[in-house]
Design a protein around this motif. Sequence first.
Motif, PDB file in Angstrom:
ATOM      1  N   PRO A  28       0.791  -1.235  -0.112  1.00  0.00           N
ATOM      2  CA  PRO A  28      -0.144  -0.013   0.064  1.00  0.00           C
ATOM      3  C   PRO A  28       0.935   1.442  -0.031  1.00  0.00           C
ATOM      4  N   GLU A  29       1.979   1.302   0.644  1.00  0.00           N
ATOM      5  CA  GLU A  29       2.875   2.327   0.881  1.00  0.00           C
ATOM      6  C   GLU A  29       3.500   2.919  -0.617  1.00  0.00           C
ATOM      7  N   ALA A  30       3.902   1.698  -1.332  1.00  0.00           N
ATOM      8  CA  ALA A  30       4.351   1.823  -2.579  1.00  0.00           C
ATOM      9  C   ALA A  30       3.485   2.447  -3.633  1.00  0.00           C
ATOM     10  N   PHE A  31       2.164   1.900  -3.298  1.00  0.00           N
ATOM     11  CA  PHE A  31       1.063   2.170  -4.370  1.00  0.00           C
ATOM     12  C   PHE A  31       0.572   3.932  -4.171  1.00  0.00           C
ATOM     13  N   GLN A  32       0.673   4.097  -2.797  1.00  0.00           N
ATOM     14  CA  GLN A  32       0.391   5.463  -2.321  1.00  0.00           C
ATOM     15  C   GLN A  32       1.389   6.334  -3.150  1.00  0.00           C
ATOM     16  N   GLN A  33       2.718   5.914  -3.097  1.00  0.00           N
ATOM     17  CA  GLN A  33       3.749   6.906  -3.663  1.00  0.00           C
ATOM     18  C   GLN A  33       3.306   7.168  -5.117  1.00  0.00           C
ATOM     19  N   GLN A  34       2.870   6.030  -5.855  1.00  0.00           N
ATOM     20  CA  GLN A  34       2.829   6.196  -7.232  1.00  0.00           C
ATOM     21  C   GLN A  34       1.570   6.879  -7.614  1.00  0.00           C
ATOM     22  N   LEU A  35       0.414   6.995  -6.599  1.00  0.00           N
ATOM     23  CA  LEU A  35      -0.816   7.111  -7.135  1.00  0.00           C
ATOM     24  C   LEU A  35      -1.183   8.495  -7.937  1.00  0.00           C
ATOM     25  N   SER A  36      -0.496   9.465  -7.327  1.00  0.00           N
ATOM     26  CA  SER A  36      -0.743  10.983  -8.074  1.00  0.00           C
ATOM     27  C   SER A  36       0.014  10.604  -9.540  1.00  0.00           C
ATOM     28  N   ASP A  37       1.208  10.280  -9.651  1.00  0.00           N
ATOM     29  CA  ASP A  37       1.485  10.036 -11.142  1.00  0.00           C
ATOM     30  C   ASP A  37       0.726   8.888 -11.888  1.00  0.00           C
ATOM     31  N   LEU A  38       0.153   7.731 -11.382  1.00  0.00           N
ATOM     32  CA  LEU A  38      -0.800   7.181 -12.067  1.00  0.00           C
ATOM     33  C   LEU A  38      -1.784   7.779 -12.577  1.00  0.00           C
ATOM     34  N   LEU A  39      -2.628   8.625 -11.819  1.00  0.00           N
ATOM     35  CA  LEU A  39      -3.926   9.204 -12.284  1.00  0.00           C
ATOM     36  C   LEU A  39      -3.289  10.327 -13.232  1.00  0.00           C
ATOM     37  N   ASN A  40      -2.059  10.877 -13.340  1.00  0.00           N
ATOM     38  CA  ASN A  40      -1.698  11.919 -14.488  1.00  0.00           C
ATOM     39  C   ASN A  40      -1.515  11.021 -15.751  1.00  0.00           C
ATOM     40  N   GLN A  41      -1.363   9.897 -15.752  1.00  0.00           N
ATOM     41  CA  GLN A  41      -1.186   9.142 -17.076  1.00  0.00           C
ATOM     42  C   GLN A  41      -2.615   8.889 -17.802  1.00  0.00           C
ATOM     43  N   PRO A  42      -2.564   9.059 -19.306  1.00  0.00           N
ATOM     44  CA  PRO A  42      -3.780   8.866 -19.865  1.00  0.00           C
ATOM     45  C   PRO A  42      -4.276   7.469 -19.786  1.00  0.00           C
ATOM     46  N   TRP A  43      -3.372   6.367 -19.690  1.00  0.00           N
ATOM     47  CA  TRP A  43      -3.759   5.131 -19.729  1.00  0.00           C
ATOM     48  C   TRP A  43      -3.283   4.334 -18.471  1.00  0.00           C
ATOM     49  N   LEU A  54      -6.138  -2.387 -20.536  1.00  0.00           N
ATOM     50  CA  LEU A  54      -5.764  -0.913 -20.587  1.00  0.00           C
ATOM     51  C   LEU A  54      -6.898  -0.309 -20.051  1.00  0.00           C
ATOM     52  N   ILE A  55      -6.626   0.763 -19.202  1.00  0.00           N
ATOM     53  CA  ILE A  55      -7.743   1.438 -18.500  1.00  0.00           C
ATOM     54  C   ILE A  55      -7.412   2.912 -18.988  1.00  0.00           C
ATOM     55  N   CYS A  56      -8.323   3.618 -19.297  1.00  0.00           N
ATOM     56  CA  CYS A  56      -8.467   5.013 -19.645  1.00  0.00           C
ATOM     57  C   CYS A  56      -8.783   5.750 -18.415  1.00  0.00           C
ATOM     58  N   THR A  57      -7.714   6.420 -18.022  1.00  0.00           N
ATOM     59  CA  THR A  57      -7.758   7.210 -16.563  1.00  0.00           C
ATOM     60  C   THR A  57      -9.026   8.160 -16.586  1.00  0.00           C
ATOM     61  N   ALA A  58      -9.231   8.945 -17.769  1.00  0.00           N
ATOM     62  CA  ALA A  58     -10.264   9.889 -18.069  1.00  0.00           C
ATOM     63  C   ALA A  58     -11.726   9.298 -17.747  1.00  0.00           C
ATOM     64  N   GLN A  59     -11.889   7.872 -17.835  1.00  0.00           N
ATOM     65  CA  GLN A  59     -13.072   7.261 -17.569  1.00  0.00           C
ATOM     66  C   GLN A  59     -13.334   6.853 -16.108  1.00  0.00           C
ATOM     67  N   ILE A  60     -12.342   7.152 -15.150  1.00  0.00           N
ATOM     68  CA  ILE A  60     -12.421   6.617 -13.833  1.00  0.00           C
ATOM     69  C   ILE A  60     -13.257   7.720 -13.121  1.00  0.00           C
ATOM     70  N   PRO A  68      -6.681   0.831   3.664  1.00  0.00           N
ATOM     71  CA  PRO A  68      -6.666   2.185   3.508  1.00  0.00           C
ATOM     72  C   PRO A  68      -5.088   2.671   3.259  1.00  0.00           C
ATOM     73  N   LEU A  69      -5.139   3.966   2.811  1.00  0.00           N
ATOM     74  CA  LEU A  69      -3.864   4.602   2.421  1.00  0.00           C
ATOM     75  C   LEU A  69      -3.763   5.927   3.395  1.00  0.00           C
ATOM     76  N   THR A  70      -3.659   5.608   4.607  1.00  0.00           N
ATOM     77  CA  THR A  70      -3.859   6.767   5.827  1.00  0.00           C
ATOM     78  C   THR A  70      -2.734   7.484   5.922  1.00  0.00           C
ATOM     79  N   GLU A  71      -1.736   7.408   5.150  1.00  0.00           N
ATOM     80  CA  GLU A  71      -0.602   8.263   5.080  1.00  0.00           C
ATOM     81  C   GLU A  71      -0.967   9.606   4.520  1.00  0.00           C
ATOM     82  N   ILE A  72      -2.107   9.315   3.202  1.00  0.00           N
ATOM     83  CA  ILE A  72      -2.439  10.665   2.572  1.00  0.00           C
ATOM     84  C   ILE A  72      -3.204  11.585   3.448  1.00  0.00           C
TER      85      ILE A  72
END
Length: 93
Positions: A28-43, A54-60, A68-72
């Motif tokens: 979860p900690e590693a995922f949390q660190q990448q989350l912001s960058d992941l959501l800025n990717q188009p796919w 392949l998931i289009c982030t604009a459709q999420i 839970p990601l409690t560190e956010i």
Amino acid sequence: MQTQDSFTEVTFHYVNGESESFEIPLTPEAFQQQLSDLLNQPWLTMHLFDKTVLICTAQIMKIEVKPPLTEIQGTGVFPDTLRVTALSHGAKA
């Protein structure tokens, strides 16, 4: 061997009302660190054992993450929140 703590369950809810879940081999900690960058990717690309998704982030519309990601923290983050649904709302009375 990976333990359950080394996986993060992510559920994507799409604008069309559909949803799907994935177990991602990241803590979860590693995922949390990448989350912001992941959501800025188009796919997002999910390599499964039998196919690639392949998931289009604009459709999420919404993302749920377990555990839970409690560190956010910060503006717009509400700790100790309870979800109230039609079923749980009546049970609190």
